[in-house]
Motif scaffolding. Structure first.
Motif, PDB file in Angstrom:
ATOM      1  N   LEU A  73      12.610 -30.649  16.814  1.00 47.55           N
ATOM      2  CA  LEU A  73      13.059 -30.345  15.452  1.00 47.55           C
ATOM      3  C   LEU A  73      14.544 -30.012  15.442  1.00 47.55           C
ATOM      4  CD1 LEU A  73      10.101 -28.132  14.131  1.00 47.55           C
ATOM      5  CD2 LEU A  73      10.651 -30.461  13.446  1.00 47.55           C
ATOM      6  N   THR A  74      15.192 -30.326  14.335  1.00 49.22           N
ATOM      7  CA  THR A  74      16.613 -30.005  14.188  1.00 49.22           C
ATOM      8  C   THR A  74      16.884 -29.458  12.788  1.00 49.22           C
ATOM      9  OG1 THR A  74      17.304 -32.130  13.245  1.00 49.22           O
ATOM     10  CG2 THR A  74      17.185 -31.993  15.647  1.00 49.22           C
TER      11      THR A  74
ATOM     12  N   GLU B  13      14.379 -30.017   9.626  1.00 52.26           N
ATOM     13  CA  GLU B  13      12.977 -29.583   9.718  1.00 52.26           C
ATOM     14  C   GLU B  13      12.392 -29.212   8.351  1.00 52.26           C
ATOM     15  OE1 GLU B  13      11.765 -26.321   9.247  1.00 52.26           O
ATOM     16  OE2 GLU B  13      13.705 -25.369   8.924  1.00 52.26           O
ATOM     17  N   THR B  14      13.257 -28.752   7.426  1.00 54.96           N
ATOM     18  CA  THR B  14      12.748 -28.405   6.100  1.00 54.96           C
ATOM     19  C   THR B  14      12.095 -29.616   5.440  1.00 54.96           C
ATOM     20  OG1 THR B  14      15.010 -28.760   5.324  1.00 54.96           O
ATOM     21  CG2 THR B  14      14.294 -26.490   5.550  1.00 54.96           C
TER      22      THR B  14
ATOM     23  N   LEU C 113       2.830 -38.114  11.933  1.00 55.95           N
ATOM     24  CA  LEU C 113       2.605 -37.284  13.121  1.00 55.95           C
ATOM     25  C   LEU C 113       1.121 -37.192  13.459  1.00 55.95           C
ATOM     26  CD1 LEU C 113       5.250 -34.506  12.568  1.00 55.95           C
ATOM     27  CD2 LEU C 113       4.977 -35.856  14.649  1.00 55.95           C
TER      28      LEU C 113
ATOM     29  N   PHE D 223       0.489 -28.309   9.604  1.00 59.40           N
ATOM     30  CA  PHE D 223       1.168 -28.923   8.466  1.00 59.40           C
ATOM     31  C   PHE D 223       0.548 -28.561   7.131  1.00 59.40           C
ATOM     32  CE2 PHE D 223       3.030 -31.313  11.859  1.00 59.40           C
ATOM     33  CZ  PHE D 223       4.321 -31.510  11.407  1.00 59.40           C
TER      34      PHE D 223
ATOM     35  N   VAL E 161      10.886 -32.278   7.049  1.00 55.34           N
ATOM     36  CA  VAL E 161       9.717 -32.669   7.845  1.00 55.34           C
ATOM     37  C   VAL E 161       8.475 -31.954   7.324  1.00 55.34           C
ATOM     38  CG1 VAL E 161       8.691 -32.672  10.151  1.00 55.34           C
ATOM     39  CG2 VAL E 161      11.132 -33.141   9.874  1.00 55.34           C
ATOM     40  N   PHE E 162       8.647 -30.683   6.941  1.00 57.58           N
ATOM     41  CA  PHE E 162       7.486 -29.927   6.482  1.00 57.58           C
ATOM     42  C   PHE E 162       7.238 -30.063   4.978  1.00 57.58           C
ATOM     43  CE2 PHE E 162       7.920 -28.151  10.653  1.00 57.58           C
ATOM     44  CZ  PHE E 162       6.599 -27.944  11.011  1.00 57.58           C
TER      45      PHE E 162
ATOM     46  N   GLN F 245      17.415 -26.276  21.948  1.00 57.61           N
ATOM     47  CA  GLN F 245      16.542 -27.254  21.317  1.00 57.61           C
ATOM     48  C   GLN F 245      15.148 -26.666  21.083  1.00 57.61           C
ATOM     49  OE1 GLN F 245      17.245 -30.214  19.969  1.00 57.61           O
ATOM     50  NE2 GLN F 245      15.133 -30.073  19.245  1.00 57.61           N
TER      51      GLN F 245
ATOM     52  N   ARG G 186      10.760 -22.279  10.426  1.00 60.51           N
ATOM     53  CA  ARG G 186      12.086 -22.308   9.823  1.00 60.51           C
ATOM     54  C   ARG G 186      12.967 -21.223  10.425  1.00 60.51           C
ATOM     55  NH1 ARG G 186      11.595 -23.445   3.908  1.00 60.51           N
ATOM     56  NH2 ARG G 186      10.702 -25.193   5.066  1.00 60.51           N
TER      57      ARG G 186
ATOM     58  N   ALA H  84       3.957 -35.605   8.029  1.00 62.10           N
ATOM     59  CA  ALA H  84       2.718 -35.029   8.570  1.00 62.10           C
ATOM     60  C   ALA H  84       1.707 -36.128   8.871  1.00 62.10           C
ATOM     61  CB  ALA H  84       2.136 -34.017   7.593  1.00 62.10           C
TER      62      ALA H  84
END
Lengths: 345, 345
Positions: B107-108, B76-77, B89, A80, B79-80, A102, A90, B86
């Motif tokens: 992740l999606t 996911e963009t 997590l 992270f 999330v990071f 997935q 990405r 972070a």
């Protein structure tokens, strides 16, 4: 824990559709030999009841999960903290999603947890694995081999011994490093230093080799070891200024390292690029644009590397060679790099 | 794909240990009724051959995977990009690793992929799920309910209807917001604005309610909607300055939003805190310390929330109430918040 409603069973679906349990099972598992009208009735019942087949059971038959594991061989804190991983993820995420697979990211606290990752991979939960940031002596490749899941590596794996058919996606690290150092030579610099990456990773070794290709017989004191982090770059730059006060250029193994080096150069009163020219590696945005001065660097397309890893895994080895690229073994891809000129060199 | 060595079979282990296949199976699945000396021989053979039991098969019997899924209901963009995730997590990872459970982050690219996440959860790959950043109307809770896996939510889930036994870990968002606004009142401010978070999330609604608890009959123009991002904070602050140029304080729904608001206030020539006092929420470091001026904020322990989510899931519902906390239903925990004073208010 949630107080869950009972999950609809295969039997419930069979009763609803007015067919046998075996018929439902055949339809759910995509088998043939069921009349269209019955398939339709089963599908309707499945939908109405919200039936989800037990994939653990189904996977014993079909051996497909539509899920791909991603393993970054670093502690989750680094995953992270370093935007490199977010970029590669990405690319992977976009490609897997486009194929309705997935993305299953297996996070760890460190190398001690890799045996557990191996167990998960071996456990029949994913169709394949994408593994990056491998370090030498990491047990992961052995564990993955044993797990028997198809795998594509991000970066050339560094283990010794010849293993044919190992698929990976990499950048031309050595060629990119040569371009950077040649550019510094072209600027008339003569005391060109190199701050390495973590030398238990092939990307760092390859970039060091590229530096040495150009700087044959370089003063060994001009090479300082770091670890791809800004803090490592600061430490190494202090060492270099101490050992070689006449240093007039630095090729850093990545942009984060270069950013650390730039801070130390500024503190020490050196002007960049006038006194010391600096080049990084990655072209990681916004890092490379926001350093002071903006960073000249070797660009690699990190997101594209992630996309290609996923594509290679989903397509299988036969399709691997159809990509543009400057090299690579039968099922691997090595992407070219480009020197991006900004103000620092 | 890797050219993998054949995976050692149960039969190979049986042959090596000189026992029957059934005996190996019993030992591997932790069953009783096998003499100690045979257990020892099987274990030795398993180790020598590097045998990994087929967990997909084994899980049909034991129904345990030693793996917990984490689902962040954001692309996911985000999330990071948002350090909140972070941190959460990090807490989850530490706790799961301490119990030798694998963290499986699903992740999606966005909400359209949540059906696929539901399928993975239903597929018998994990023992439970930790889900956070839920938005209203997200199909995830329904899908998870159907998947039948034990679940703990990060933040009180917002769906309507009474579902007993839903476990969650949350902060006292409403109480924390009240503390912030009362502090601004105590400073003598009278035109106190609120920049909301994403109002399809309970955390944002609760903070808005806390603001309203103190600012009864507040001028509605003093409330501007945003989405927990710095860009949202900038937009909302511009709106507020436009609508209410006499604004003398802002309570922002999180630190990132406050950072955006501070930038706009500076651009517009307002001094903080002299002209406009600003308070955030989270105490996210280094964000809250590095704003100009450093941010007064409502602290919640995000990493601890992650740890508690994991602990609650691993322990099961009976243990949930033994935690310190200011409230919560039988199997949930609501943690207190603290106002942290820095320079901005």
């Amino acid at each position: 824990m949630t107080d869950t409603a009972p999950r609809p069973t295969l039997e419930a679906v069979a009763a609803r559709a007015g067919v046998s349990r075996a018929t439902v099972s055949r339809v759910v598992n995509g088998g043939d030999g069921v009349r269209d009208i019955l398939v339709e009735r089963v599908r309707k019942a499945v939908e109405e009841l919200g039936y989800v087949p037990n994939q653990a059971a189904r996977s014993l038959v079909t051996r497909r999960h539509d899920a791909i594991a991603v393993v970054v061989a670093e502690p989750e804190t680094r995953v992270f903290a370093d935007p490199f991983f977010a970029l590669q993820l990405r690319g992977i995420s976009k490609e897997l999603t486009a194929h309705d697979n997935q993305l299953v990211l297996l996070l760890t606290e460190g190398r001690d947890d890799h045996a557990r990752v191996g167990r998960y991979l071996a456990g029949g939960h994913v169709d394949g694995a994408l593994v990056f940031s491998l370090h030498l002596d990491d047990p992961l490749p052995e564990l993955i081999q044993r797990a028997g899941v198809p795998t594509v590596f991000g970066g050339r794996p560094g283990w010794s011994g010849d293993r044919h058919g190992v698929a990976y996606v990499d950048s031309d690290n050595r060629g990119g490093a040569r371009d950077a150092v040649r550019h510094l030579v072209g600027l008339g610099r003569t005391r060109i230093a190199h701050i390495t990456g973590a030398l238990d990773q092939t990307s760092a070794v390859d970039r060091l080799d590229g530096y040495r290709d150009v700087m044959v017989d370089a003063d060994r004191r001009l090479i300082a070891e770091a670890d791809f982090t800004p803090a490592g770059g600061e430490r190494a730059m202090r060492e270099l200024l101490d050992r070689c006060p006449d240093v007039d250029a630095v090729f850093a193994a990545n942009d984060l390292t270069a950013a650390g080096a730039l801070r130390v150069l500024r503190e020490s009163g050196r002007r960049v690029p006038d006194d010391v020219a600096v080049i990084g590696f990655d072209d990681m945005l916004p890092v490379a644009e926001q350093t002071d001065p903006p960073l000249t660097t070797v660009r690699q397309d990190i997101e594209e590397m992630g996309r290609l890893m996923a594509r290679l895994l989903l397509r299988g080895p036969d399709q691997g060679t159809r990509r543009e690229g400057v090299g690579g073994t039968s099922s691997s891809v090595v992407l070219p790099t480009t020197l991006v000129r900004r103000a620092s060199a």
